[in-house]
Scaffold this active site. Sequence first.
Site, PDB file in Angstrom:
ATOM      1  N   LYS A  71      17.948   4.858 -56.026  1.00  0.00           N
ATOM      2  CA  LYS A  71      18.836   3.700 -56.153  1.00  0.00           C
ATOM      3  C   LYS A  71      19.383   3.553 -57.569  1.00  0.00           C
ATOM      4  O   LYS A  71      20.524   3.125 -57.752  1.00  0.00           O
ATOM      5  CB  LYS A  71      18.095   2.436 -55.739  1.00  0.00           C
ATOM      6  CG  LYS A  71      17.739   2.474 -54.279  1.00  0.00           C
ATOM      7  CD  LYS A  71      17.624   1.099 -53.673  1.00  0.00           C
ATOM      8  CE  LYS A  71      17.556   1.246 -52.178  1.00  0.00           C
ATOM      9  NZ  LYS A  71      16.414   2.050 -51.718  1.00  0.00           N
TER      10      LYS A  71
ATOM     11  N   GLU B 226      17.222  -6.573 -60.515  1.00  0.00           N
ATOM     12  CA  GLU B 226      18.597  -6.894 -60.164  1.00  0.00           C
ATOM     13  C   GLU B 226      18.760  -8.402 -60.090  1.00  0.00           C
ATOM     14  O   GLU B 226      17.854  -9.100 -59.657  1.00  0.00           O
ATOM     15  CB  GLU B 226      18.922  -6.315 -58.776  1.00  0.00           C
ATOM     16  CG  GLU B 226      20.063  -5.354 -58.756  1.00  0.00           C
ATOM     17  CD  GLU B 226      20.328  -4.820 -57.362  1.00  0.00           C
ATOM     18  OE1 GLU B 226      20.169  -5.559 -56.374  1.00  0.00           O
ATOM     19  OE2 GLU B 226      20.696  -3.646 -57.273  1.00  0.00           O
TER      20      GLU B 226
ATOM     21  N   HIS C  49      14.009  -6.453 -42.380  1.00  0.00           N
ATOM     22  CA  HIS C  49      14.845  -5.325 -42.802  1.00  0.00           C
ATOM     23  C   HIS C  49      15.205  -4.382 -41.674  1.00  0.00           C
ATOM     24  O   HIS C  49      15.626  -3.259 -41.904  1.00  0.00           O
ATOM     25  CB  HIS C  49      14.210  -4.594 -43.986  1.00  0.00           C
ATOM     26  CG  HIS C  49      13.957  -5.530 -45.142  1.00  0.00           C
ATOM     27  ND1 HIS C  49      14.976  -6.097 -45.853  1.00  0.00           N
ATOM     28  CD2 HIS C  49      12.816  -6.050 -45.639  1.00  0.00           C
ATOM     29  CE1 HIS C  49      14.475  -6.913 -46.759  1.00  0.00           C
ATOM     30  NE2 HIS C  49      13.159  -6.910 -46.647  1.00  0.00           N
TER      31      HIS C  49
ATOM     32  N   ARG D 296      22.998   9.359 -43.933  1.00  0.00           N
ATOM     33  CA  ARG D 296      22.753   9.796 -42.556  1.00  0.00           C
ATOM     34  C   ARG D 296      23.764   9.146 -41.624  1.00  0.00           C
ATOM     35  O   ARG D 296      24.501   8.251 -42.033  1.00  0.00           O
ATOM     36  CB  ARG D 296      21.350   9.346 -42.127  1.00  0.00           C
ATOM     37  CG  ARG D 296      21.204   7.829 -42.173  1.00  0.00           C
ATOM     38  CD  ARG D 296      19.937   7.317 -41.542  1.00  0.00           C
ATOM     39  NE  ARG D 296      19.968   5.877 -41.396  1.00  0.00           N
ATOM     40  CZ  ARG D 296      19.650   4.998 -42.346  1.00  0.00           C
ATOM     41  NH1 ARG D 296      19.278   5.406 -43.555  1.00  0.00           N
ATOM     42  NH2 ARG D 296      19.715   3.697 -42.101  1.00  0.00           N
TER      43      ARG D 296
END
Length: 490
Positions: free
Chosen positions: A116, A199, A234, A291
């Site tokens: 990330k 973040e 999630h 993907r």
Amino acid sequence: MFKKILVANRGEIAVRVLRACREAGISGVAVYSDVDRAALHVLKADEAYPIGPAPALESYLRMDHILEVAKRCRAEAIHPGYGFLAENPEFPEACEKAGIVFIGPGAQAMRLLGNKISALRTAREVKVPSVPSSGAVEDLATARKLAKEIGYPVMLKASAGGGGKGLRLVQSEKELEQLWQITRDEVAASFKDPTVFLEKYLPAPRHIEIQVMADQDGKVIYFPERECSLQRRHQKILEESPSPIVDPSLRRRMGEAAARLAKKAGYQNAGTVEFLVDRDRNFYFLEMNTRLQVEHPVTEMVTGVDLLHWQIRIAAGEKISLRQDEIQPRGHVLECRINAEDPENQFAPSPGRIQCLEEPGGPGVRCDSGVYAGSEVPIHYDPLISKLVVYGATREEALARSLRALSEYRIAGIRTSIPFFQTLLTHPRVLAGDLSTELLSEILQQPQTQDGEGWQEAVIAAALMYQQSQRRRIESAPSRWRTSAWDERC
Ligand code: MV4
């Protein structure tokens, strides 16, 4: 073009890939674990080979077994589906070594974007907006300093992250001190790369993603957005396209940003760039999924483009002949992910034999299923058994049709999330398109909240389309949706 493709996956996505192979005149090879001997993907394949016991680590994650089968049956290419080996850069490397084409991005792009921190850096290099963030943070003292600079609340994230692992909302310096070591330990235990970063926290954002497709020539095209804000732990629950809040200008800006990132990363084949979008419709790069995703049919149905067809052609070296301006959303598409889980028992897994099955059809309905009447849903894998993808000329029509299709859908023998969707799709906030990543937990905590503004019109429109007679049934308990004659036979 390839003559034979091996599908290194199971369930509905393996069936989807095998269908694409059959349509292209390519022979499709299935692999299966011991509990999947009679699974639908095995029945749909031209050939099928065992790769090991039920646990994924001993079968669907065994690159050596899968490559051995590919060589033995002379498959020229492997499609990884999603999950399992799909985002492991060692798999395309091992395929290359074996002289087999991996249908997906190269290992290098996968590594760059799978991390990330390096993905965020790459995004910044091509002026793709992101929320303020730190780089790798090594110790608590540095974390304190950087969090203060960014400003609380902040999110602590794993650079190798995924599935919410190592993801922490931190409200204050005191909380940071409490959570720092716990998170570090969790990340170190979960991923090979223990790096964490900070973040700025964006409250109640929407999750909106852009499908891209890149050929070996470096041509990148983007598709209309998918909104996937409704998630639970999630895991996406409901997806749609177009997003209720995206207009043509935002669509183009997000699409161009996604395409710039893919190009910069040297990306090939299908990928998805995820963004968070705030209330003012600012978008921020979150991560890139290297993907084909579960929800790809939403894009297929709203654009009429067959993504599998292009994945295969690109991997075979063909150039993308689609023009960017040909790719436009038409109408509206919703996707319900049907899981083998019990919505009345905290969504606990509900494996077992499917006694009877009646899948919906009719106008605008596509049901991508991985099961059949009599098949077994094993406990060992993802609970997703099918995706109900529904087209409507308008969002209201797509909602009404989805409710109609859900009312036709019958599965006996296991519990599924179908009744939950019948409630969800009539929730005022969902009807109004007033979505956020926090909405689902709000709905689950207090099922009948009626807050939010401007939803009345949408409720009335969708409900009218769905017929007065159905309205009472929507509001009543989900378990009453079954017809007794059908239940008795099953
Ligand atoms: C965020 C965020 C708010 N602000 N980052 C969750 C999974 C991981 N991929 C990133 N996630 C989030 N990152 C900042 N700076 C909120 C989430 C988030 C979320 C994102 C997308 C879809 C569902 C979500 C549910 C909870 C939190």
